[in-house]
Design an enzyme around this catalytic site. Sequence first.
Site, PDB file in Angstrom:
ATOM      1  N   ARG A  10      10.122   3.989  -6.219  1.00  0.00           N
ATOM      2  CA  ARG A  10      10.403   3.624  -7.121  1.00  0.00           C
ATOM      3  C   ARG A  10      12.470   3.325  -6.770  1.00  0.00           C
ATOM      4  NH1 ARG A  10       6.281   4.194 -10.068  1.00  0.00           N
ATOM      5  NH2 ARG A  10       5.483   2.676 -10.527  1.00  0.00           N
ATOM      6  N   GLU A  56       8.243  -0.217   0.509  1.00  0.00           N
ATOM      7  CA  GLU A  56       8.813  -1.096  -0.227  1.00  0.00           C
ATOM      8  C   GLU A  56       9.395  -0.128  -1.856  1.00  0.00           C
ATOM      9  OE1 GLU A  56       6.579  -2.742  -3.983  1.00  0.00           O
ATOM     10  OE2 GLU A  56       5.485  -2.556  -2.532  1.00  0.00           O
ATOM     11  N   ASN A  60      13.376  -1.762 -11.047  1.00  0.00           N
ATOM     12  CA  ASN A  60      13.372  -2.414 -11.988  1.00  0.00           C
ATOM     13  C   ASN A  60      14.810  -2.685 -12.737  1.00  0.00           C
ATOM     14  OD1 ASN A  60      10.253  -2.022 -12.086  1.00  0.00           O
ATOM     15  ND2 ASN A  60      10.605   0.172 -12.529  1.00  0.00           N
ATOM     16  N   HIS A  74       6.653  13.153   0.370  1.00  0.00           N
ATOM     17  CA  HIS A  74       7.906  12.797   1.851  1.00  0.00           C
ATOM     18  C   HIS A  74       7.196  11.655   2.346  1.00  0.00           C
ATOM     19  CE1 HIS A  74       5.471  15.579   4.101  1.00  0.00           C
ATOM     20  NE2 HIS A  74       6.266  14.858   4.890  1.00  0.00           N
ATOM     21  N   GLU A 117      11.098  13.182   6.061  1.00  0.00           N
ATOM     22  CA  GLU A 117      10.988  14.183   7.293  1.00  0.00           C
ATOM     23  C   GLU A 117      11.363  13.309   8.481  1.00  0.00           C
ATOM     24  OE1 GLU A 117       7.077  16.957   9.292  1.00  0.00           O
ATOM     25  OE2 GLU A 117       6.717  14.979   7.898  1.00  0.00           O
TER      26      GLU A 117
END
Length: 139
Positions: A10, A56, A60, A74, A117
């Site tokens: 997100r 992805e 919102n 990570h 990383e």
Amino acid sequence: MTRYLHTMIRVTDPDATIAFFDMLGLKEVRRMDSEKGRFTLIFLAAPGQEGVAEVELTHNWDPEPYGGGRNFGHLAFRVDDIYATCQRLMDAGVTINRPPRDGHMAFVKTPDGISIELLQDGSLPAAEPWASMPNVGTW
């Protein structure tokens, strides 16, 4: 058969996050806006990895706070030259939380605090300023 598709994170500022991942070589491959759900999904991938291993980004539209990002873990990316990658990121204002002192591994964070990383294929010889650079914060 199971096949890895993507990792979702997100984000609060899609443009800043896309710019961050662009510095790592990922490009936007598709986007979907949901008026009803009030969100946007943006999929990023390294060239040749479209539909195979994607990130992805979920944005919102109604603001909501997200906790630090460390609880996520990570994302990991192999890079061609860890020193050049870290320098490019640092030149753009990204903090290198765990420098590539060993010529193999580094950690940085996205604008929303997600740990990334970076892994060199093999190891490069130790080089300054990386060899003596201390860790910054958590990674």
